[in-house]
Scaffold this motif. Structure first.
Motif, PDB file in Angstrom:
ATOM      1  N   GLU A   6       0.832  -1.205   0.000  1.00 11.90           N
ATOM      2  CA  GLU A   6       0.000   0.000   0.000  1.00 11.90           C
ATOM      3  C   GLU A   6       0.866   1.254   0.000  1.00 11.90           C
ATOM      4  OE1 GLU A   6      -2.090  -2.918   2.956  1.00 11.90           O
ATOM      5  OE2 GLU A   6      -0.041  -2.254   2.488  1.00 11.90           O
ATOM      6  N   GLY A   8       0.298   5.947  -0.274  1.00 18.06           N
ATOM      7  CA  GLY A   8      -0.613   7.068  -0.413  1.00 18.06           C
ATOM      8  C   GLY A   8      -1.178   7.616   0.880  1.00 18.06           C
ATOM      9  N   ARG A  19      -5.798   9.551  -1.918  1.00 15.66           N
ATOM     10  CA  ARG A  19      -5.985   8.353  -2.717  1.00 15.66           C
ATOM     11  C   ARG A  19      -4.937   7.332  -2.313  1.00 15.66           C
ATOM     12  NH1 ARG A  19      -5.719   6.977  -9.181  1.00 15.66           N
ATOM     13  NH2 ARG A  19      -3.466   7.141  -8.815  1.00 15.66           N
ATOM     14  N   SER A  21      -3.200   3.609  -2.843  1.00 16.85           N
ATOM     15  CA  SER A  21      -2.938   2.627  -3.882  1.00 16.85           C
ATOM     16  C   SER A  21      -2.431   1.345  -3.250  1.00 16.85           C
ATOM     17  CB  SER A  21      -1.886   3.144  -4.873  1.00 16.85           C
ATOM     18  OG  SER A  21      -2.303   4.327  -5.502  1.00 16.85           O
ATOM     19  N   CYS A  22      -2.684   0.252  -3.906  1.00 17.20           N
ATOM     20  CA  CYS A  22      -2.189  -1.037  -3.452  1.00 17.20           C
ATOM     21  C   CYS A  22      -1.705  -1.793  -4.684  1.00 17.20           C
ATOM     22  CB  CYS A  22      -3.284  -1.813  -2.741  1.00 17.20           C
ATOM     23  SG  CYS A  22      -2.844  -3.507  -2.301  1.00 17.20           S
ATOM     24  N   ARG A  72     -10.088  -0.448  -9.519  1.00 21.01           N
ATOM     25  CA  ARG A  72      -8.917  -1.270  -9.808  1.00 21.01           C
ATOM     26  C   ARG A  72      -8.527  -1.130 -11.263  1.00 21.01           C
ATOM     27  NH1 ARG A  72     -10.344  -7.160  -8.206  1.00 21.01           N
ATOM     28  NH2 ARG A  72      -8.286  -7.629  -9.089  1.00 21.01           N
ATOM     29  N   THR A  78      -3.199  -3.036  -9.747  1.00 24.09           N
ATOM     30  CA  THR A  78      -3.330  -2.057  -8.673  1.00 24.09           C
ATOM     31  C   THR A  78      -4.800  -1.826  -8.337  1.00 24.09           C
ATOM     32  OG1 THR A  78      -1.294  -0.954  -9.384  1.00 24.09           O
ATOM     33  CG2 THR A  78      -2.750   0.278  -7.935  1.00 24.09           C
ATOM     34  N   TYR A  80      -7.246   0.853  -5.929  1.00 19.81           N
ATOM     35  CA  TYR A  80      -7.209   2.197  -5.370  1.00 19.81           C
ATOM     36  C   TYR A  80      -8.355   2.398  -4.382  1.00 19.81           C
ATOM     37  CZ  TYR A  80      -4.418   2.831  -9.603  1.00 19.81           C
ATOM     38  OH  TYR A  80      -3.486   2.700 -10.604  1.00 19.81           O
ATOM     39  N   GLN A  82     -10.076   5.936  -3.305  1.00 13.32           N
ATOM     40  CA  GLN A  82     -10.171   7.388  -3.320  1.00 13.32           C
ATOM     41  C   GLN A  82     -11.058   7.807  -2.155  1.00 13.32           C
ATOM     42  OE1 GLN A  82      -8.799   9.902  -5.577  1.00 13.32           O
ATOM     43  NE2 GLN A  82      -9.480  11.070  -3.797  1.00 13.32           N
ATOM     44  N   CYS A  96      -4.869  -3.162   2.388  1.00 12.49           N
ATOM     45  CA  CYS A  96      -5.549  -3.837   1.295  1.00 12.49           C
ATOM     46  C   CYS A  96      -5.365  -5.340   1.454  1.00 12.49           C
ATOM     47  CB  CYS A  96      -5.052  -3.373  -0.075  1.00 12.49           C
ATOM     48  SG  CYS A  96      -3.383  -3.873  -0.498  1.00 12.49           S
TER      49      CYS A  96
END
Length: 122
Positions: A6, A8, A19, A21-22, A72, A78, A80, A82, A96
């Motif tokens: 992960e 962000g 946001r 991310s993973c 995704r 990835t 996400y 948000q 995640c």
């Protein structure tokens, strides 16, 4: 094995956005439903959002519905999250997770990232 990383997280004022991310590696990403969970100090890990393998289906915790969006990109491996209109009660470590089946119980998920801290100041 699926490895999840992960990124962000950070410090943001109430009402702001972030946001997450993973990034996934290992097995075929598109075979897995992806979930976001969070854990605040002294509390149990709780469900935030989940997205199906294709991205066509999503579900959210009531506490974040209308403020968070999960998505995704299977080409980029990835997922996400948000987050808008953040509140102090959103402060937590966000994780995640990946699983072959679609669900919202942490116990159902086989693979987890290390987490990223989100802190929302009032």
């Amino acid at each position: 094995q699926v490895q999840l990383v992960e990124s962000g997280g950070g410090l943001v004022q109430a009402g702001g956005s972030l946001r997450l991310s993973c990034a996934a590696s290992g097995r075929t990403f598109s075979n897995y439903a992806m979930g976001w969970f969070r854990q605040a100090p002294g509390k149990e890990r709780e469900f935030v959002a989940v997205i199906s393998r294709s991205g066509a289906r999503t579900n959210y915790a009531d506490s974040v519905k209308g403020r968070f969006t999960i998505s995704r990109d299977n080409a980029k491996n990835t997922v996400y999250l948000q987050m808008w209109s953040l509140k102090p009660e959103d402060t937590a470590v966000y994780y995640c997770a990946a699983d072959l089946s679609y669900g919202w119980s942490p116990g159902e998920y086989d693979y987890w990232g290390q987490g990223t801290q989100v802190t929302v100041s009032s």
